[in-house]
Design a protein around this motif. Structure first.
Motif, PDB file in Angstrom:
ATOM      1  N   ILE A  26       0.898  -1.243  -0.229  1.00 17.15           N
ATOM      2  CA  ILE A  26       0.044  -0.052  -0.174  1.00 17.15           C
ATOM      3  C   ILE A  26       0.626   1.165   0.366  1.00 17.15           C
ATOM      4  O   ILE A  26       0.250   2.263  -0.544  1.00 17.15           O
ATOM      5  CB  ILE A  26      -1.116   0.228   1.117  1.00 17.15           C
ATOM      6  CG1 ILE A  26      -1.957  -1.311   0.980  1.00 17.15           C
ATOM      7  CG2 ILE A  26      -1.708   1.338   1.134  1.00 17.15           C
ATOM      8  CD1 ILE A  26      -2.719  -1.252  -0.172  1.00 17.15           C
ATOM      9  N   LEU A  27       1.982   1.119   0.657  1.00 17.12           N
ATOM     10  CA  LEU A  27       2.976   2.516   0.664  1.00 17.12           C
ATOM     11  C   LEU A  27       3.104   2.549  -0.143  1.00 17.12           C
ATOM     12  O   LEU A  27       3.716   3.800  -0.980  1.00 17.12           O
ATOM     13  CB  LEU A  27       4.515   1.948   1.470  1.00 17.12           C
ATOM     14  CG  LEU A  27       5.038   3.341   2.135  1.00 17.12           C
ATOM     15  CD1 LEU A  27       4.417   4.656   2.543  1.00 17.12           C
ATOM     16  CD2 LEU A  27       6.110   2.296   3.284  1.00 17.12           C
ATOM     17  N   ALA A  28       3.841   1.989  -1.149  1.00 17.88           N
ATOM     18  CA  ALA A  28       4.443   1.685  -2.019  1.00 17.88           C
ATOM     19  C   ALA A  28       3.188   1.876  -3.278  1.00 17.88           C
ATOM     20  O   ALA A  28       4.121   2.997  -4.290  1.00 17.88           O
ATOM     21  CB  ALA A  28       4.525   0.125  -2.830  1.00 17.88           C
ATOM     22  N   THR A  37       3.880  -5.699 -15.983  1.00 20.89           N
ATOM     23  CA  THR A  37       2.484  -6.358 -16.172  1.00 20.89           C
ATOM     24  C   THR A  37       0.983  -5.145 -15.978  1.00 20.89           C
ATOM     25  O   THR A  37       0.325  -5.131 -16.644  1.00 20.89           O
ATOM     26  CB  THR A  37       2.247  -6.984 -14.810  1.00 20.89           C
ATOM     27  OG1 THR A  37       3.003  -8.578 -15.025  1.00 20.89           O
ATOM     28  CG2 THR A  37       0.802  -7.603 -14.597  1.00 20.89           C
ATOM     29  N   VAL A  38       1.539  -4.221 -15.623  1.00 21.25           N
ATOM     30  CA  VAL A  38       0.386  -3.541 -14.713  1.00 21.25           C
ATOM     31  C   VAL A  38       0.822  -2.186 -15.797  1.00 21.25           C
ATOM     32  O   VAL A  38      -0.483  -2.417 -16.270  1.00 21.25           O
ATOM     33  CB  VAL A  38       0.739  -1.768 -12.967  1.00 21.25           C
ATOM     34  CG1 VAL A  38       0.595  -1.087 -13.469  1.00 21.25           C
ATOM     35  CG2 VAL A  38       0.637  -2.955 -12.172  1.00 21.25           C
ATOM     36  N   PHE A  74      -2.187  -0.956 -10.677  1.00 23.85           N
ATOM     37  CA  PHE A  74      -1.017  -1.229  -9.892  1.00 23.85           C
ATOM     38  C   PHE A  74      -1.390  -1.397  -8.254  1.00 23.85           C
ATOM     39  O   PHE A  74      -0.771  -2.314  -8.040  1.00 23.85           O
ATOM     40  CB  PHE A  74      -0.106   0.053  -9.143  1.00 23.85           C
ATOM     41  CG  PHE A  74       1.142   0.224  -8.430  1.00 23.85           C
ATOM     42  CD1 PHE A  74       2.346  -0.798  -9.103  1.00 23.85           C
ATOM     43  CD2 PHE A  74       0.926   0.305  -7.813  1.00 23.85           C
ATOM     44  CE1 PHE A  74       3.355  -0.580  -8.998  1.00 23.85           C
ATOM     45  CE2 PHE A  74       2.530   0.620  -6.441  1.00 23.85           C
ATOM     46  CZ  PHE A  74       3.490  -0.427  -7.765  1.00 23.85           C
ATOM     47  N   LEU A  75      -2.455  -1.185  -7.499  1.00 24.43           N
ATOM     48  CA  LEU A  75      -2.954  -1.306  -6.385  1.00 24.43           C
ATOM     49  C   LEU A  75      -2.926  -2.827  -6.578  1.00 24.43           C
ATOM     50  O   LEU A  75      -2.980  -3.702  -5.520  1.00 24.43           O
ATOM     51  CB  LEU A  75      -3.766  -0.776  -6.088  1.00 24.43           C
ATOM     52  CG  LEU A  75      -4.666  -0.478  -4.725  1.00 24.43           C
ATOM     53  CD1 LEU A  75      -3.624  -0.591  -3.510  1.00 24.43           C
ATOM     54  CD2 LEU A  75      -5.660   0.308  -4.449  1.00 24.43           C
ATOM     55  N   LEU A  85      -7.128   4.485 -14.216  1.00 20.26           N
ATOM     56  CA  LEU A  85      -6.388   2.559 -14.627  1.00 20.26           C
ATOM     57  C   LEU A  85      -5.231   2.794 -14.292  1.00 20.26           C
ATOM     58  O   LEU A  85      -5.564   1.531 -13.758  1.00 20.26           O
ATOM     59  CB  LEU A  85      -6.679   3.112 -16.703  1.00 20.26           C
ATOM     60  CG  LEU A  85      -6.949   1.818 -17.114  1.00 20.26           C
ATOM     61  CD1 LEU A  85      -7.684   0.693 -16.356  1.00 20.26           C
ATOM     62  CD2 LEU A  85      -6.455   1.425 -18.527  1.00 20.26           C
ATOM     63  N   SER A  86      -4.531   2.903 -14.643  1.00 21.97           N
ATOM     64  CA  SER A  86      -3.350   2.164 -14.364  1.00 21.97           C
ATOM     65  C   SER A  86      -2.749   2.003 -12.613  1.00 21.97           C
ATOM     66  O   SER A  86      -2.477   1.696 -12.023  1.00 21.97           O
ATOM     67  CB  SER A  86      -1.792   2.989 -15.177  1.00 21.97           C
ATOM     68  OG  SER A  86      -2.228   4.411 -14.275  1.00 21.97           O
TER      69      SER A  86
END
Length: 837
Positions: free
Chosen positions: A468-470, A802-803, A562-563, A557-558
């Motif tokens: 989450i921090l990332a 992937t993201v 990522f999340l 979207l991105s």
């Protein structure tokens, strides 16, 4: 124990890069000078309305209203005499035709060479002015020369004199004149009766019969074209009235300007003029500043072996491969720059910019000498060689591109100057690339402040999972990336800070590296990203509002992707600290940020009040360095002692922090701008080799077209910097997309996302190479050896791919299923067709 002695290598590096710092300061002075000059002009216009006319001393008008009045009186007397006396006698008042000749100073020719047919007293050929050869006229009876009238001292404005600003129109029903020749007789025909030769009232005096000239028709004042003149005055008198009024207006404006130029205006003009000269000097010197900045920084980068490569040199053979390739590349560039100078001399007789040519030749030659020195002083010992193929991975990317481009120009085209010509294209957008240097400097200054630590201190009490921090770090980095204009620039500027803070929060190395590499990837589609501005300026089919509007949707979207990817791969429990536990610590950390926020606010308000500039894509490169220097100054005076990782406390004052930041900036600028220059050369090869001509004009459907374009754009993103890639795509690939029915807004959204995927995809993966550059080779190698399983060992590569890969596929193909893509934003109106005559 407090250590205050500065390491010797830092002192040496700072003083060797001092010229680059002075160049960056020069760019800041130029940019700030432009803002100040614009503000001074606004201030001058506000205090002294019409200041633009007061910036220089007015010129005394040459016309004389009294002389024009005298000529008007003579002309009016002649007209009244004609009205009273009927047919003109040899000594009678002149006819209207003679009056027109007198008005235009257009007398008949004389045998002694005096002005005549079509020549005024000032030698102006009226017939030549009307582009018509003089036609023979019947001889006139001799008449005594008229009384000399005082001539005006200025030139007579024919349009103002004749009140005829509109182009001449042919009489109704008249046949068009042949192209290139103007029929003066037809031009002088009376338009009142459709060109019949008789006036409306049948008076022979007003007709253009024979050799007589119809004055009304010549003055464009026939019955069908103009209203009757006031008070029955003839057009010639009205022309004099207009000339007198214009002359009086000039004298009035001159008197007003002389009166308005007070001592205060003169003092203000001195200041404004000095700032203007500084700005003008900067405009003339931008190309030279950029060339010097690239070459000086490249010397520091080469000397300290800071170039971007797939693998850092370790073994002796790695260093040899790196230095030899650079030596050949710089020697080739120096020779090509000399050939470019020769081409200029052959084409124009002398170099168009001899100083700039000399800078490139000497600079590349010096860089080659640095490589020779590095070869002589190669490090001894070190790890064992892993073979020549492994050593080739240590060849800097710019050297590989230079050798490929140089080989093409020499072998395929026998064009020695080609390489230097494309490198010099950097100077065509000199300010853009100088701003790149300023953004890198901003990042290195930020790295030396406590600002990033304090921001993460606000988040730490919540005990977020590393994933989450990332996510928060990557999303939070989007806004500064939008100001820097390119993800690679932001990775260089702030990547080290993001990696360090994520590691402090407990993130694993692979995740921290992935987030660092992706930290700039989401912000390139947000306002006020300079890359989007360049796209809109090169392509009239799209606007910045359209691209920013849809860019925000792509950003969301991105970010969501990522999340989701981070949470699916989390390695711990998804838990947070409660508000009662986290809020006190978070508020305490936020309180430490308040002085920095106030400092930012004060500086921004100061810029707004003094130079009327906000933090947008145009002024950000100039304002941000000043803001960061102010933050660094405050930070170092409030916290001069820094604790290192080993527990030592060192004194790290403002001068040392600024020196370390600028020294590191120099190395990054040299590596990045050289890489950008060589990517432009690769783009030149693609363009000159006409590789895009191999692509079919149509693919049958937008779906097939999009599939091909996605692959092509990702490959372009892997090989070129964003600015050079946008120029190349605008000139080649964009037309293919438009021909195949792909909406321009849709296409450019795909381009930006595809570029970001290219920067994250091996074998080049530029953003990962830049991450290695700022984080350090040792940390990256440690990350490669940790983790179990394929994903864990390569998460730093697989997670971003992937993201951004999924984001690209959704951006590229999902809108094809909807008809209205791009129409939500306002479409620029099409140019209206000209009205029918």
């Amino acid at each position: 124990m407090i250590e205050s002695k500065e390491p010797a290598f830092l002192r040496i590096r700072f003083y060797t890069t001092l010229p680059a710092v002075l160049l960056l300061l020069g760019v800041l002075v130029y940019g700030t000078g432009g803002l100040i000059h614009a503000r001074l002009l606004q201030l001058g216009e506000h205090v002294w309305p019409g200041y633009h006319a007061l910036r220089s001393d007015p010129v005394t008008p040459e016309c004389e209203a009294d002389a024009l009045r005298q000529r008007r009186a003579d002309a009016l007397a002649a007209h009244e005499a004609k009205q009273a006396g009927g047919a003109a006698a040899p000594n009678a008042a002149p006819s209207e035709d003679d009056l027109l000749d007198d008005l235009l100073d257009d007398d008949e020719p004389t045998d002694d060479g005096e002005p005549g047919a079509g020549q005024g007293s000032d030698g102006v050929d009226l017939d030549a002015l009307l582009e018509d050869e003089p036609s023979p006229k019947p001889p006139k009876p001799p008449s005594p020369p008229p009384e000399p009238a005082p001539a005006p001292s200025d030139e007579v404005d024919l349009d103002a004199l004749l009140e005829d600003d509109a182009p001449a129109r042919a009489p109704p029903g008249a046949a068009p004149a042949p192209e290139g020749d103007v029929d003066l007789d037809a031009l002088l025909e009376d338009a009142g009766d459709g060109g019949s030769g008789d006036s409306a009232n049948g008076d022979a005096d007003d007709s253009s019969d024979g050799g007589d000239v119809d004055l009304d028709a010549l003055l464009g004042d026939g019955p069908d074209e103009a209203e009757p003149t006031p008070a029955g005055l003839p057009p010639a008198i009205q022309a004099f009235d207009n000339a007198i009024a214009a002359c009086e207006a000039k004298h009035a404006a001159y008197s007003s300007a002389v009166t308005s130029i007070t001592p205060n205006v003169r003092r203000f003009r001195v200041v404004e003029g000095a700032v203007q000269r500084v700005v003008e000097f900067g405009v003339d010197s931008l190309s030279h500043l950029l060339a010097l900045l690239i070459l000086i920084c490249a010397v520091a980068t080469t000397a300290f072996k800071h170039h971007i490569a797939l693998r850092p040199p370790r073994a002796r053979i790695d260093h040899i491969a790196s230095e030899v390739s650079q030596l050949i590349a710089f020697a080739l560039l120096a020779w090509s720059a000399w050939q470019f100078k020769t081409v200029d001399v052959d084409a124009f007789g002398k170099p168009q910019n001899a100083t700039l040519h000399l800078i490139w030749v000497i600079g590349f030659a010096v860089l080659a000498l640095v490589n020779i020195y590095n070869l002589i002083t190669l490090p001894k010992g070190g790890p064992e060689s892993r073979g020549i193929l492994r050593a080739l991975l240590s060849v800097p990317l710019f050297a590989t591109m230079a050798l490929i481009a140089g080989g093409y120009f020499l072998l395929a085209e026998d064009h020695g100057a080609g390489l230097a010509i494309y490198v010099a294209k950097l100077t065509e957008h000199a300010l853009l690339y100088l701003n790149v240097g300023l953004y890198v400097w901003v990042g290195m200054l930020l790295k030396r402040t406590a600002l990033a630590n304090l921001c993460f201190d606000v988040l730490r009490p919540w005990k977020m999972p590393p994933e989450i921090l990332a996510f928060v770090a990557v999303v939070g980095a989007a806004l500064p990336t939008a100001y820097s204009g390119a993800s690679g620039i932001f990775v260089i500027a702030a990547g080290a800070v993001i990696y360090r803070e994520l590691r402090k929060a407990g993130a694993r190395r692979q995740l921290a590296l992935a987030a660092t590499a992706m930290s700039g990837s989401m912000g390139v589609v947000l306002s006020p990203c300079l890359l989007v501005v360049i796209v809109a300026s090169l392509n009239n089919e799209v606007t910045t509002d359209q691209l920013y509007g849809w860019g925000f949707k792509v950003f969301v979207l991105s970010a969501v992707l990522f999340l989701a990817a981070s949470l699916l791969n989390r390695q711990g429990k998804l838990s947070f600290a409660g508000p009662k536990e986290a809020l006190p610590g978070s508020l305490a950390a936020l309180a430490k940020l308040v002085p920095y926020l106030l400092l930012f606010a004060v500086l921004l308000v100061l810029y707004r009040v003094t130079v009327d500039a906000g933090l947008d894509e145009h002024s950000a490169p100039v304002i941000l360095p000043v803001l960061m220097i102010g933050v660094l100054l405050y930070d170092r005076f409030t916290q001069r002692q820094v604790t290192t990782r080993t527990g030592r406390v060192v004194r790290f004052g403002f001068r040392r922090a600024l020196g370390a930041a600028t020294s590191e900036t120099t190395g990054h600028i040299g590596a990045l701008l050289l890489l950008m220059g060589m990517s432009i050369c690769l783009g030149g090869i693609i363009e000159r080799a006409e590789l895009m001509e191999l692509v079919p004009a149509t693919f049958g459907s937008p779906w097939a077209t999009m599939g091909v374009l996605v692959v092509v754009l990702v490959v372009v993103g892997m090989c070129m910097d964003p600015y050079g890639a946008v120029v190349l795509v605008s000139a080649t690939v964009a037309a293919v997309a438009y021909r195949n029915g792909i909406d321009p807004v849709h296409f450019w959204m795909v381009v930006l996302v595809a570029f970001e995927l290219g920067y994250l995809t091996p074998p080049v993966a530029l953003n990962h190479l830049l991450t290695r550059q700022v984080v350090g080779d040792t940390k990256v190698e440690r990350a490669e050896n940790e983790g179990q399983g394929f994903w864990s060992r390569h998460e730093r590569l697989l997670l971003p791919i992937t993201v951004m890969g999924i984001a690209l596929l959704v951006t590229a193909f999902a809108p094809l299923a909807f008809d209205g893509y791009g129409q939500a934003a306002e479409t620029p109106p099409a140019a209206e067709a000209p009205a029918e005559p």
